[in-house]
Design a protein around this motif. Structure first.
Motif, PDB file in Angstrom:
ATOM      1  N   TYR B  31       5.907  -9.347 -12.136  1.00 26.54           N
ATOM      2  CA  TYR B  31       4.560  -8.819 -12.298  1.00 26.54           C
ATOM      3  C   TYR B  31       4.559  -7.320 -12.040  1.00 26.54           C
ATOM      4  O   TYR B  31       5.328  -6.821 -11.220  1.00 26.54           O
ATOM      5  CB  TYR B  31       3.590  -9.474 -11.300  1.00 26.54           C
ATOM      6  CG  TYR B  31       3.340 -10.930 -11.572  1.00 26.54           C
ATOM      7  CD1 TYR B  31       4.092 -11.913 -10.946  1.00 26.54           C
ATOM      8  CD2 TYR B  31       2.354 -11.322 -12.470  1.00 26.54           C
ATOM      9  CE1 TYR B  31       3.874 -13.242 -11.208  1.00 26.54           C
ATOM     10  CE2 TYR B  31       2.126 -12.660 -12.737  1.00 26.54           C
ATOM     11  CZ  TYR B  31       2.896 -13.611 -12.097  1.00 26.54           C
ATOM     12  OH  TYR B  31       2.670 -14.930 -12.357  1.00 26.54           O
ATOM     13  N   TYR B  33       1.758  -4.194 -11.230  1.00 28.50           N
ATOM     14  CA  TYR B  33       0.403  -4.042 -10.720  1.00 28.50           C
ATOM     15  C   TYR B  33      -0.052  -2.587 -10.761  1.00 28.50           C
ATOM     16  O   TYR B  33       0.753  -1.659 -10.691  1.00 28.50           O
ATOM     17  CB  TYR B  33       0.337  -4.467  -9.245  1.00 28.50           C
ATOM     18  CG  TYR B  33       0.699  -5.901  -8.958  1.00 28.50           C
ATOM     19  CD1 TYR B  33       2.014  -6.293  -8.796  1.00 28.50           C
ATOM     20  CD2 TYR B  33      -0.296  -6.859  -8.813  1.00 28.50           C
ATOM     21  CE1 TYR B  33       2.345  -7.601  -8.513  1.00 28.50           C
ATOM     22  CE2 TYR B  33       0.017  -8.179  -8.521  1.00 28.50           C
ATOM     23  CZ  TYR B  33       1.335  -8.543  -8.364  1.00 28.50           C
ATOM     24  OH  TYR B  33       1.648  -9.839  -8.078  1.00 28.50           O
ATOM     25  N   TYR B  48      -3.265  -6.436 -13.152  1.00 28.62           N
ATOM     26  CA  TYR B  48      -1.832  -6.671 -13.169  1.00 28.62           C
ATOM     27  C   TYR B  48      -1.460  -7.312 -14.494  1.00 28.62           C
ATOM     28  O   TYR B  48      -2.306  -7.848 -15.219  1.00 28.62           O
ATOM     29  CB  TYR B  48      -1.385  -7.535 -11.988  1.00 28.62           C
ATOM     30  CG  TYR B  48      -1.875  -8.966 -12.025  1.00 28.62           C
ATOM     31  CD1 TYR B  48      -3.123  -9.297 -11.532  1.00 28.62           C
ATOM     32  CD2 TYR B  48      -1.065  -9.979 -12.525  1.00 28.62           C
ATOM     33  CE1 TYR B  48      -3.564 -10.599 -11.545  1.00 28.62           C
ATOM     34  CE2 TYR B  48      -1.498 -11.291 -12.551  1.00 28.62           C
ATOM     35  CZ  TYR B  48      -2.752 -11.601 -12.047  1.00 28.62           C
ATOM     36  OH  TYR B  48      -3.190 -12.897 -12.074  1.00 28.62           O
ATOM     37  N   PHE B  98       9.075 -13.079  -2.038  1.00 24.58           N
ATOM     38  CA  PHE B  98       8.187 -12.168  -2.766  1.00 24.58           C
ATOM     39  C   PHE B  98       8.390 -10.765  -2.232  1.00 24.58           C
ATOM     40  O   PHE B  98       8.347 -10.535  -1.036  1.00 24.58           O
ATOM     41  CB  PHE B  98       6.746 -12.631  -2.541  1.00 24.58           C
ATOM     42  CG  PHE B  98       5.740 -11.985  -3.444  1.00 24.58           C
ATOM     43  CD1 PHE B  98       5.266 -10.718  -3.166  1.00 24.58           C
ATOM     44  CD2 PHE B  98       5.265 -12.644  -4.554  1.00 24.58           C
ATOM     45  CE1 PHE B  98       4.324 -10.118  -3.993  1.00 24.58           C
ATOM     46  CE2 PHE B  98       4.317 -12.061  -5.379  1.00 24.58           C
ATOM     47  CZ  PHE B  98       3.846 -10.796  -5.093  1.00 24.58           C
ATOM     48  N   LYS B  99       8.615  -9.811  -3.129  1.00 26.16           N
ATOM     49  CA  LYS B  99       8.793  -8.439  -2.683  1.00 26.16           C
ATOM     50  C   LYS B  99       8.126  -7.508  -3.677  1.00 26.16           C
ATOM     51  O   LYS B  99       8.247  -7.692  -4.891  1.00 26.16           O
ATOM     52  CB  LYS B  99      10.276  -8.099  -2.575  1.00 26.16           C
ATOM     53  CG  LYS B  99      10.553  -6.764  -1.894  1.00 26.16           C
ATOM     54  CD  LYS B  99      12.034  -6.604  -1.610  1.00 26.16           C
ATOM     55  CE  LYS B  99      12.295  -5.313  -0.835  1.00 26.16           C
ATOM     56  NZ  LYS B  99      13.719  -5.128  -0.542  1.00 26.16           N
ATOM     57  N   THR B 100       7.422  -6.524  -3.172  1.00 28.48           N
ATOM     58  CA  THR B 100       6.723  -5.572  -4.013  1.00 28.48           C
ATOM     59  C   THR B 100       7.231  -4.171  -3.715  1.00 28.48           C
ATOM     60  O   THR B 100       7.319  -3.778  -2.556  1.00 28.48           O
ATOM     61  CB  THR B 100       5.203  -5.626  -3.758  1.00 28.48           C
ATOM     62  OG1 THR B 100       4.740  -6.953  -3.958  1.00 28.48           O
ATOM     63  CG2 THR B 100       4.451  -4.689  -4.700  1.00 28.48           C
ATOM     64  N   PHE B 102       6.555  -0.125  -4.485  1.00 25.10           N
ATOM     65  CA  PHE B 102       5.491   0.763  -4.914  1.00 25.10           C
ATOM     66  C   PHE B 102       6.031   2.107  -5.385  1.00 25.10           C
ATOM     67  O   PHE B 102       7.026   2.615  -4.859  1.00 25.10           O
ATOM     68  CB  PHE B 102       4.525   1.039  -3.758  1.00 25.10           C
ATOM     69  CG  PHE B 102       3.656  -0.129  -3.426  1.00 25.10           C
ATOM     70  CD1 PHE B 102       4.104  -1.133  -2.589  1.00 25.10           C
ATOM     71  CD2 PHE B 102       2.383  -0.225  -3.954  1.00 25.10           C
ATOM     72  CE1 PHE B 102       3.309  -2.217  -2.293  1.00 25.10           C
ATOM     73  CE2 PHE B 102       1.571  -1.294  -3.660  1.00 25.10           C
ATOM     74  CZ  PHE B 102       2.035  -2.297  -2.832  1.00 25.10           C
ATOM     75  N   GLY B 103       5.325   2.684  -6.338  1.00 25.05           N
ATOM     76  CA  GLY B 103       5.555   4.073  -6.670  1.00 25.05           C
ATOM     77  C   GLY B 103       4.880   4.948  -5.635  1.00 25.05           C
ATOM     78  O   GLY B 103       4.189   4.465  -4.742  1.00 25.05           O
TER      79      GLY B 103
END
Lengths: 113, 112
Positions: B31, B33, B48, B98-100, B102-103
């Motif tokens: 995904y 976002y 998203y 689950f890992k996100t 970020f910019g």
């Protein structure tokens, strides 16, 4: 939409004391919550993954004895900053997963004097 | 690598369209976002897109995904002064946890 709350929104504490920050999912149950730290004008840095009923998983470089995480229920995770120092001053944000979406709390600004 | 990159600043006039771009490196992302952060506040999920989609439209927001080039964009139509904020692109994957990622965020400044 899903709501995640944090308390307190702002806290000032003296060096050497401990501070607890609460993260709650208000309208859904979250088996997993995340704690992030954000430095001024920078992106979010994942500190740890909080798992309900088990130990948190910490990212590399994050001291687990300093940043204590407890996820005692499906709607509450807490982050305790122990023996706080001025360099711990930051914006701490939690998030919770519902389905495919990640919802963030409003953040807690910690200032250590 | 796990990099997500965005331009740091964008300035537009009120009523114009804004386009915020993002590139990512991990082809296993599931995904992608877009989050909005207003001063002193947490992150608000805007929209998203699943990695097998090319486009998603939601009112004034249009997300375009070029998976081949690993390029994501957010278009805000009829930009308003209330849209002034920092916009974070993020990619997530759910393999072994689950890992996100970020910019750094793009600061959008809307001129009246």
């Amino acid at each position: 939409g899903a709501v995640v709350s944090q308390h307190p929104s702002r806290v000032i504490c003296k060096s050497g004391t401990s501070v607890k920050i609460e993260c709650r999912s208000l309208d859904f149950q979250a088996t997993t919550m995340f704690w992030y730290r954000q430095f001024p004008k920078q992106s979010l840095m994942l500190m740890a993954t909080s798992n309900e009923g088990s130990k948190a998983t910490y990212e590399q470089g994050v001291e687990k004895d300093k940043f204590l995480i407890n996820h005692a229920s499906l709607t509450l995770s807490t982050l305790t900053v122990t023996s706080a120092h001025p360099e711990d001053s930051s914006f701490y944000i939690c998030s919770a997963i519902r389905g495919d979406e990640q919802y963030f709390g409003p953040g807690t600004r910690l200032t250590v004097t | 690598g796990e990099d997500v990159e965005q331009s740091l600043f964008l300035s537009v006039r009120e009523g114009d369209s804004s386009v915020i771009n993002c590139t990512y490196t991990d082809s296993s992302s599931t995904y992608l976002y877009w989050y909005k952060q207003e001063p002193g506040a947490g992150l608000q999920l805007l929209t998203y897109i699943f990695s097998n989609m090319d486009m998603k439209q939601d009112q004034r927001l249009t997300v375009l995904l070029n998976k081949k080039d690993k390029h994501l964009s957010l278009r805000i139509a009829d930009t308003q002064t209330g849209d002034s904020a920092i916009y974070f692109c993020a990619e997530s994957r759910n393999t072994g946890g689950f890992k996100t990622i970020f910019g750094a965020g793009t600061r959008l400044f809307v001129k009246a």
